[in-house]
Design a protein around this motif. Structure first.
Motif, mmCIF file in Angstrom:
data_model
loop_
_atom_site.group_PDB
_atom_site.id
_atom_site.type_symbol
_atom_site.label_atom_id
_atom_site.label_comp_id
_atom_site.label_asym_id
_atom_site.label_seq_id
_atom_site.Cartn_x
_atom_site.Cartn_y
_atom_site.Cartn_z
ATOM 1 N N ALA A 449 -43.086 11.359 7.061
ATOM 2 C CA ALA A 449 -43.585 10.145 7.738
ATOM 3 C C ALA A 449 -42.983 8.884 7.151
ATOM 4 C CB ALA A 449 -45.103 10.081 7.723
ATOM 5 N N LEU A 450 -41.800 8.988 6.544
ATOM 6 C CA LEU A 450 -41.131 7.815 5.974
ATOM 7 C C LEU A 450 -40.493 6.982 7.092
ATOM 8 C CD1 LEU A 450 -40.030 6.244 3.463
ATOM 9 C CD2 LEU A 450 -38.004 7.719 3.626
ATOM 10 N N HIS A 451 -40.708 5.669 7.034
ATOM 11 C CA HIS A 451 -40.062 4.761 7.999
ATOM 12 C C HIS A 451 -38.599 4.614 7.616
ATOM 13 C CE1 HIS A 451 -39.206 0.476 9.442
ATOM 14 N NE2 HIS A 451 -39.177 1.262 10.496
ATOM 15 N N ILE A 452 -37.727 5.105 8.471
ATOM 16 C CA ILE A 452 -36.301 5.122 8.142
ATOM 17 C C ILE A 452 -35.525 4.016 8.843
ATOM 18 C CG2 ILE A 452 -36.336 7.593 7.718
ATOM 19 C CD1 ILE A 452 -35.126 8.032 10.467
ATOM 20 N N GLY A 453 -36.118 3.296 9.753
ATOM 21 C CA GLY A 453 -35.412 2.229 10.457
ATOM 22 C C GLY A 453 -36.076 1.925 11.794
ATOM 23 N N SER A 454 -35.463 1.008 12.525
ATOM 24 C CA SER A 454 -36.028 0.576 13.814
ATOM 25 C C SER A 454 -34.905 0.319 14.808
ATOM 26 C CB SER A 454 -36.857 -0.704 13.647
ATOM 27 O OG SER A 454 -37.913 -0.512 12.742
ATOM 28 N N VAL A 455 -35.245 0.471 16.071
ATOM 29 C CA VAL A 455 -34.382 0.032 17.158
ATOM 30 C C VAL A 455 -35.125 -1.064 17.907
ATOM 31 C CG1 VAL A 455 -33.189 2.219 17.391
ATOM 32 C CG2 VAL A 455 -35.249 1.805 18.727
ATOM 33 N N SER A 456 -34.379 -1.936 18.528
ATOM 34 C CA SER A 456 -35.006 -3.071 19.210
ATOM 35 C C SER A 456 -34.285 -3.340 20.524
ATOM 36 C CB SER A 456 -34.963 -4.324 18.327
ATOM 37 O OG SER A 456 -35.484 -5.447 19.004
ATOM 38 N N ALA A 457 -35.079 -3.538 21.570
ATOM 39 C CA ALA A 457 -34.530 -3.875 22.886
ATOM 40 C C ALA A 457 -35.357 -5.021 23.468
ATOM 41 C CB ALA A 457 -34.567 -2.668 23.825
ATOM 42 N N THR A 458 -34.706 -5.885 24.188
ATOM 43 C CA THR A 458 -35.378 -7.018 24.833
ATOM 44 C C THR A 458 -35.107 -6.984 26.327
ATOM 45 O OG1 THR A 458 -33.452 -8.431 24.396
ATOM 46 C CG2 THR A 458 -35.251 -8.464 22.790
ATOM 47 N N ASP A 459 -36.034 -7.567 27.071
ATOM 48 C CA ASP A 459 -35.932 -7.622 28.532
ATOM 49 C C ASP A 459 -36.072 -9.077 28.959
ATOM 50 O OD1 ASP A 459 -36.409 -7.416 31.377
ATOM 51 O OD2 ASP A 459 -36.843 -5.298 31.037
ATOM 52 N N ARG A 460 -35.125 -9.580 29.735
ATOM 53 C CA ARG A 460 -35.118 -10.991 30.125
ATOM 54 C C ARG A 460 -36.172 -11.306 31.171
ATOM 55 N NH1 ARG A 460 -29.542 -12.810 32.115
ATOM 56 N NH2 ARG A 460 -30.582 -14.828 31.962
ATOM 57 N N ASP A 461 -36.809 -10.274 31.733
ATOM 58 C CA ASP A 461 -37.886 -10.542 32.688
ATOM 59 C C ASP A 461 -39.115 -11.045 31.936
ATOM 60 O OD1 ASP A 461 -36.401 -9.714 34.944
ATOM 61 O OD2 ASP A 461 -36.744 -7.630 34.417
ATOM 62 N N SER A 462 -40.206 -11.235 32.651
ATOM 63 C CA SER A 462 -41.429 -11.734 32.036
ATOM 64 C C SER A 462 -42.604 -10.853 32.439
ATOM 65 C CB SER A 462 -41.692 -13.180 32.466
ATOM 66 O OG SER A 462 -41.947 -13.244 33.864
ATOM 67 N N GLY A 463 -43.732 -11.058 31.722
ATOM 68 C CA GLY A 463 -44.939 -10.303 32.052
ATOM 69 C C GLY A 463 -44.746 -8.819 31.796
ATOM 70 N N THR A 464 -45.332 -8.009 32.665
ATOM 71 C CA THR A 464 -45.208 -6.555 32.521
ATOM 72 C C THR A 464 -43.775 -6.090 32.721
ATOM 73 O OG1 THR A 464 -45.793 -6.294 34.874
ATOM 74 C CG2 THR A 464 -47.586 -6.175 33.268
ATOM 75 N N ASN A 465 -42.984 -6.872 33.454
ATOM 76 C CA ASN A 465 -41.583 -6.491 33.645
ATOM 77 C C ASN A 465 -40.783 -6.578 32.357
ATOM 78 O OD1 ASN A 465 -42.056 -6.131 36.392
ATOM 79 N ND2 ASN A 465 -41.505 -8.224 36.914
ATOM 80 N N ALA A 466 -41.312 -7.283 31.347
ATOM 81 C CA ALA A 466 -40.595 -7.442 30.083
ATOM 82 C C ALA A 466 -41.204 -6.614 28.966
ATOM 83 C CB ALA A 466 -40.575 -8.914 29.687
ATOM 84 N N GLN A 467 -42.272 -5.870 29.239
ATOM 85 C CA GLN A 467 -42.887 -5.035 28.212
ATOM 86 C C GLN A 467 -42.078 -3.740 28.062
ATOM 87 O OE1 GLN A 467 -47.003 -4.472 29.175
ATOM 88 N NE2 GLN A 467 -47.480 -6.661 29.109
ATOM 89 N N VAL A 468 -41.549 -3.519 26.873
ATOM 90 C CA VAL A 468 -40.607 -2.415 26.626
ATOM 91 C C VAL A 468 -41.336 -1.278 25.908
ATOM 92 C CG1 VAL A 468 -38.453 -1.743 25.508
ATOM 93 C CG2 VAL A 468 -38.697 -4.034 26.514
#
Length: 782
Positions: A449-468
């Motif tokens: 259960a060691l945290h080895i890293g993260s990935v990140s993505a963004t969405d240019r929409d807004s509201g629920t359309n931007a929830q990833v």
């Protein structure tokens, strides 16, 4: 009486209703007029709006009937204006349409003529000849058209009759005409009844009493220099402004020649607006003019002498418009927010107006040039604000639109209407990862259960359309059990190692991560994640030669005649780790006689450090320390037994004559050769067995071999390996027996170094590859 008429496409729809019609009376059925079925009529949200007027109509949405809101009084609504038309608009939605319409209120004869003065005094000189006229004050009738005053009549008498005259504004007034000369001595006064009749059916009438006083002779009446004056005056003229000066003369002298001026038959509006100086005839303003209410005035001026005579003139005052009214903007419909990516969309419908006239009433309408909107002129003064192209919320989420309306007056007046148009979001952007691929490093023996890293993505929409939302995608390698190795937090993209990793079993793996938004339909993207397992120094060096299994020790033979640097043997060791953790160094830890032997730190070769002498002991015990370069370092020891042998260093001695001891010497040589071959065979068998065990264990791990050229002070031909972990170099030892020599000695030659055929290829991944190397021995009998 109700009616309907339809003009051309640019003409308004016209309806009519008789005044005093009761409220809720039927005017028309708009559904039939518009050619719509009842269901279509209800769906399109038809409504009636009125600009600048109280809405006198109501629309029944269920039946489509247009009804009166209340009883209409034409005189209250329009006064003397004819025709009396109430303008309104019919608006339809989905799609948006509108029509101009007007309701004409038809007059009925509901008002009787009324004289403002119920009694009028007319002074007539007895010397007045027949045909002399005397203007009388007219009656007022609030009705219009044929219901207004039609003519005047006077009660029967012997001297006067009445004529009906018409002014330039259309109003009629009575004029008394003398038919027969008066005789004051016979009759000093007359009482007549003046009747005003309208043209209604049935007609209505009003009366006033006319008292005629017969005066003594004054045979000259005042006369104006001109009977008609025309004057233009600006509507912004101040109070007290001199409009015009009229002038009259009387040829009589004395009291009969004195003239006074006054307004004649002035209405309330004229009396409130103008005044005349009785002595000078100057006409001045009493209150501010307003072109938008009244554009002209007809003022009658009477000049009366001290006697009974008077004259009159007419002054036509035309009011000139000035640009004193800014344009007005009336918003009829407005839509916000507007969905992005939509084609041409109606944002607003509005109308513009200006109460001024001429150039002052002409209007220009525009918006800013840097906006994706356009104005389109519609029927009349209506404008439609449209989107010029599909909007993109991600580029701009709202627009501040300023509608500017300017008239053409001098100076021009401007009105601004500001509106904020919002753009609503549509799910048209896929989530975008910050990197196309991620490389994560994990040291082996990690905690689960060691945290080895993260990935990140963004969405240019807004509201629920931007929830990833993040997820692990099925691996392309069917043998990779991804779900047992890593997990991902669906909300934030954090990656966790589910179990402890072993570099020796798995050097690295890769998988794909998906990012999906919550729009409808949902959009997604993916990124590649590489996990590289870093080696930890968890394996100690293992000595392959000499064997340290507790069996009989192996003795190395060294001739006493060996020169310094003579190769005694080589300690061979391996390390299960990789990289720096597998780089091994050798040092002599203990020795029977220090200084006699040395160990090369990089390759484990044991060599003589000086010349041997007779005083040196024959047997020596050496302890060699093998240490890796990990943190912390790990080590192992190897014990060597060295036997110094006399007369074993000359390979080519002349053969002596046969002696009785020659047979014994040859037998000893044979024994030594057999013993050396047996030891070498056992060593080779041990090496092969160890290599086979290691290879079987390594076959379970899906690792890709590679070679790492060590950096630093180590020689270039030393290579780190993850298989046997031995130097990539073959050593050959020759044992030569000279059959015809007199001494029949073993000759230990120096090891034969192999040729390095090439360099190791550059690795594609930063993991440790496994290289096999062999350790060969050859025995030659000469």
């Amino acid at each position: 009486l109700l009616g309907f008429s339809l003009a051309g496409a640019a003409e308004p729809r016209r309806y009519s209703v008789v005044e005093e019609t009761e409220g809720s009376s039927f005017v028309t059925n708009l559904a039939k007029d518009l050619g719509l079925e009842q269901r279509e009529f209800s769906r399109r949200g038809v409504r009636v709006v009125s600009r600048g007027n109280k809405l006198h109509l109501q629309l029944n949405q269920e039946t489509g009937d247009l009804l009166l809101n209340e009883k209409l009084d034409r005189e209250d609504l329009c006064g003397h204006t004819e025709p009396c038309a109430l303008h309104f608009q019919v608006l339809l939605e989905s799609p948006f349409e509108f029509f101009q319409a007007e309701l004409q209120v038809i007059d009925i004869n509901d008002h009787s003529p009324v004289f403002l003065d119920k009694e009028m005094l007319v002074k007539v000189s007895e010397s007045s000849p027949p045909g002399t006229t005397f203007p009388l004050k007219n009656a007022e009738d609030l009705d219009v058209g044929q219901n207004n005053i039609e003519n005047y009549i006077i009660s029967p008498n012997s001297y006067f009759r009445v004529l009906t005259r018409k002014r330039s504004d259309g109003r009629k007034y009575p004029e008394l005409v003398l038919d027969k000369a008066l005789d004051r001595e016979a009759e000093t006064e007359l009482r007549l009844t003046l009747t005003a009749l309208d043209g209604g059916s049935p007609p209505r009438s009003g009366t006033a009493q006319v008292y005629i006083e017969v005066l003594d002779v004054n045979d000259n009446a005042p006369e104006f220099e001109q009977p008609f004056y025309r004057v233009q005056i600006s509507e912004d003229s101040p109070i007290g402004f001199l409009v015009v000066k009229v002038s009259a003369t009387d040829v009589d002298t004395g009291v009969n020649g004195e003239i006074s001026y006054s307004l004649f038959q002035a209405s309330d509006e004229i009396s409130k607006t103008f005044k005349v100086d009785s002595l000078t005839g100057e006409i001045e303003l009493k209150k501010q003019l307003d072109f938008e209410k009244l554009q002209s005035y007809e003022v009658n001026i009477e000049a009366r002498d001290a006697g009974t005579f008077s004259g009159k003139c007419t002054v036509l005052i035309q009011v000139m418009d000035v640009n004193d009214h800014a344009p007005e903007v009336t918003m009829s419909a407005f839509t916000s927010p507007i969905p992005e990516n939509a084609p041409e969309t109606v944002v607003a419908l509005f109308s513009v107006s200006d109460l001024d006239s001429g150039e002052n009433g002409k209007i220009n309408c525009f918006i800013q040039e840097d906006l994706p909107f356009l104005l389109k002129s519609s029927v009349g003064n209506f404008y439609t604000l449209l989107t010029e192209k599909p909007l993109d919320r991600e580029s701009r989420a709202e627009y501040n639109v300023t509608i500017t309306v300017t008239d053409l007056g001098t100076p021009s007046l401007t009105t601004h209407l500001n509106m904020t148009v919002l753009v609503s979001d549509v799910n048209d952007n896929v989530p975008a990862f910050s990197q196309t691929s991620y490389t994560l490093f994990v040291r082996e023996n990690n905690s689960p259960a060691l945290h080895i890293g993260s990935v990140s993505a963004t969405d240019r929409d807004s509201g629920t359309n931007a929830q990833v939302t993040y997820s692990l995608l099925p691996p392309q390698d069917p043998h990779l059990s991804l779900t047992s190795l890593v997990s991902i937090n669906a909300d934030n993209g954090h990656l966790f190692a589910l179990r402890s990793l072993d570099y020796e079993a798995l050097q690295g793996f890769e998988f794909r991560v998906g990012a999906s938004d919550r729009g409808s339909p949902a959009l997604s993207s993916e990124a590649l994640v590489r996990v590289l397992v870093l080696d930890a120094n968890d394996n100690s060096p293992f000595v392959l030669y000499p064997l340290q299994n507790g069996s009989a020790p192996c003795t190395e033979l060294v001739p006493r005649a060996a020169e310094p640097g003579y190769l005694v043997t080589k300690v061979v060791a391996v390390d299960g780790d990789s990289g720096q953790n597998a780089w091994l160094s050798y040092q002599l830890l203990k020795a029977t006689e220090p200084g006699l032997f040395g160990v090369w730190a990089h390759n484990g070769e044991v060599r003589t450090a000086r010349l041997l002498s007779e005083r040196d002991a024959a047997k020596h015990r050496l302890v060699v320390l093998v240490r890796d370069h990990g943190e912390p370092p790990r080590s192992a020891t190897a014990t060597l037994h060295v036997l110094l042998v006399d007369g074993f260093s000359q390979p080519f001695l002349p053969l002596p004559e046969a002696t009785p001891s020659q047979a014994q010497t040859e037998s000893l040589t044979v024994y030594l050769v057999v013993a050396l071959a047996s030891v070498s065979s056992l060593f080779l068998l041990s090496v092969l067995l160890f290599v086979a065990v290691r290879l079987c264990r390594r076959s379970r791990a899906a690792s890709v071999g590679r070679c790492l050229v060590p950096q630093g002070p180590f020689p270039g031909y030393l290579v780190d390996v993850s298989g046997t972990r031995t130097p990539s170099q073959s050593y050959q030892y020759e044992v030569c027996l000279a059959g015809d020599s007199g001494t029949s000695e073993f000759k230990f030659l120096k090891p034969i170094l192999p040729n390095i055929q090439g360099q190791c290829p550059e690795p594609e991944m930063e993991d440790n590859s496994n290289f096999r190397n062999d350790f060969g021995f050859s025995i030659q009998l000469k």
